[in-house]
Scaffold this active site. Sequence first.
Site, PDB file in Angstrom:
ATOM      1  N   SER A  26      -9.666  12.063  14.071  1.00  0.00           N
ATOM      2  CA  SER A  26      -8.756  12.280  15.208  1.00  0.00           C
ATOM      3  C   SER A  26      -7.293  12.247  14.741  1.00  0.00           C
ATOM      4  O   SER A  26      -6.447  12.941  15.310  1.00  0.00           O
ATOM      5  CB  SER A  26      -9.007  11.268  16.327  1.00  0.00           C
ATOM      6  OG  SER A  26      -8.567   9.987  15.959  1.00  0.00           O
ATOM      7  N   HIS A 126      -2.977   2.537   9.681  1.00  0.00           N
ATOM      8  CA  HIS A 126      -3.833   1.358   9.841  1.00  0.00           C
ATOM      9  C   HIS A 126      -3.700   0.858  11.279  1.00  0.00           C
ATOM     10  O   HIS A 126      -2.583   0.761  11.797  1.00  0.00           O
ATOM     11  CB  HIS A 126      -3.405   0.274   8.837  1.00  0.00           C
ATOM     12  CG  HIS A 126      -4.279  -0.929   8.889  1.00  0.00           C
ATOM     13  ND1 HIS A 126      -5.521  -0.976   8.293  1.00  0.00           N
ATOM     14  CD2 HIS A 126      -4.104  -2.121   9.499  1.00  0.00           C
ATOM     15  CE1 HIS A 126      -6.073  -2.157   8.524  1.00  0.00           C
ATOM     16  NE2 HIS A 126      -5.228  -2.869   9.253  1.00  0.00           N
TER      17      HIS A 126
HETATM   18  C1  GAR Z   1      -8.075   4.980  12.691  1.00  0.00           C
HETATM   19  O1  GAR Z   1      -8.025   4.024  13.704  1.00  0.00           O
HETATM   20  C2  GAR Z   1      -7.333   4.500  11.476  1.00  0.00           C
HETATM   21  O2  GAR Z   1      -6.187   3.742  11.793  1.00  0.00           O
HETATM   22  C3  GAR Z   1      -8.375   3.644  10.816  1.00  0.00           C
HETATM   23  O3  GAR Z   1      -9.572   4.349  10.953  1.00  0.00           O
HETATM   24  C4  GAR Z   1      -9.506   5.124  12.151  1.00  0.00           C
HETATM   25  C5  GAR Z   1      -9.829   6.556  11.789  1.00  0.00           C
HETATM   26  O4  GAR Z   1      -9.925   7.339  12.924  1.00  0.00           O
HETATM   27  N1  GAR Z   1      -8.056   3.385   9.448  1.00  0.00           N
HETATM   28  C6  GAR Z   1      -8.289   2.236   8.846  1.00  0.00           C
HETATM   29  O5  GAR Z   1      -8.829   1.293   9.373  1.00  0.00           O
HETATM   30  C7  GAR Z   1      -7.843   2.194   7.398  1.00  0.00           C
HETATM   31  N2  GAR Z   1      -7.820   0.850   6.937  1.00  0.00           N
HETATM   32  P1  GAR Z   1      -9.898   8.908  12.824  1.00  0.00           P
HETATM   33  O6  GAR Z   1     -10.951   9.289  11.774  1.00  0.00           O
HETATM   34  O7  GAR Z   1     -10.291   9.380  14.193  1.00  0.00           O
HETATM   35  O8  GAR Z   1      -8.519   9.334  12.430  1.00  0.00           O
END
Ligand code: GAR
Length: 231
Positions: A26, A126
């Site tokens: 996302s 993060h």
């Molecule tokens: C997001 O919330 C990002 O901040 C987190 O993973 C999710 C990915 O969502 N990242 C971490 O926790 C890194 N330590 P997405 O695939 O929908 O962008």
Amino acid sequence: MSEQRPAGRPRSEKLRVGVLASGRGSNLQAIIDAIEAGALQARIAVVLSNKKDAQALERARHHSVTDVFLDSKPYAGQPDSREAYDRAILEVLRKHEVELIALAGYMKIVTPVLIKAYPHRIMNIHPSLLPAFPGLEVQKKALDWGVKIVGCTVHFVTESVDEGPIIIQAAVPVLEGDTADTLSERILAEEHKIYPRAIQLYAEGRLRVEGRHVLVAGATEATTASLMNPA
Ligand code: GAR
């Protein structure tokens, strides 16, 4: 003091971003949307994933962005398997002339192989107000701790996980009855705003790193009104 934009790069050319993602994508979508809306002057040169079925890869294809699945399994037996995998990533990034790496839900720890090749040119998002709650399942940890304000952070990646210089943060209040899911959803909405913004600041050559500090040229600072919770 280090200039964040590679010297000698023609200003007329768009910043070439390589996105590394492991899942839903996302944040990748938010970056794509910002580019398509003209709010982010960059182009995604490649989206790379360590997961074959990552939705991020599908999203890339849907927007005619080059997508690469790079399996880490073939490297698993080697003594320096993580570094060997990052060397393979580096090859892909160089082939696509990537200038800035954006980690967007990339669930592998990047090694010095990538960090040394892209010093202060790797960003990560993060879902907490770092340095609070590094690591995984951070919304649950925040709820368990009983904090009243959470948020998200875009930072440069260094060899210490979740500890690199902070570029931009957004705060979100914890509401009564919140679960890890409801909180994640509200934090994610802020992630989608701050990540494209951080990349745009970089693209404009407005970020400079001094020690732990990221100086943002010409930044509009937040108002002095505080976010209190309970209000
Ligand atoms: C997001 O919330 C990002 O901040 C987190 O993973 C999710 C990915 O969502 N990242 C971490 O926790 C890194 N330590 P997405 O695939 O929908 O962008």
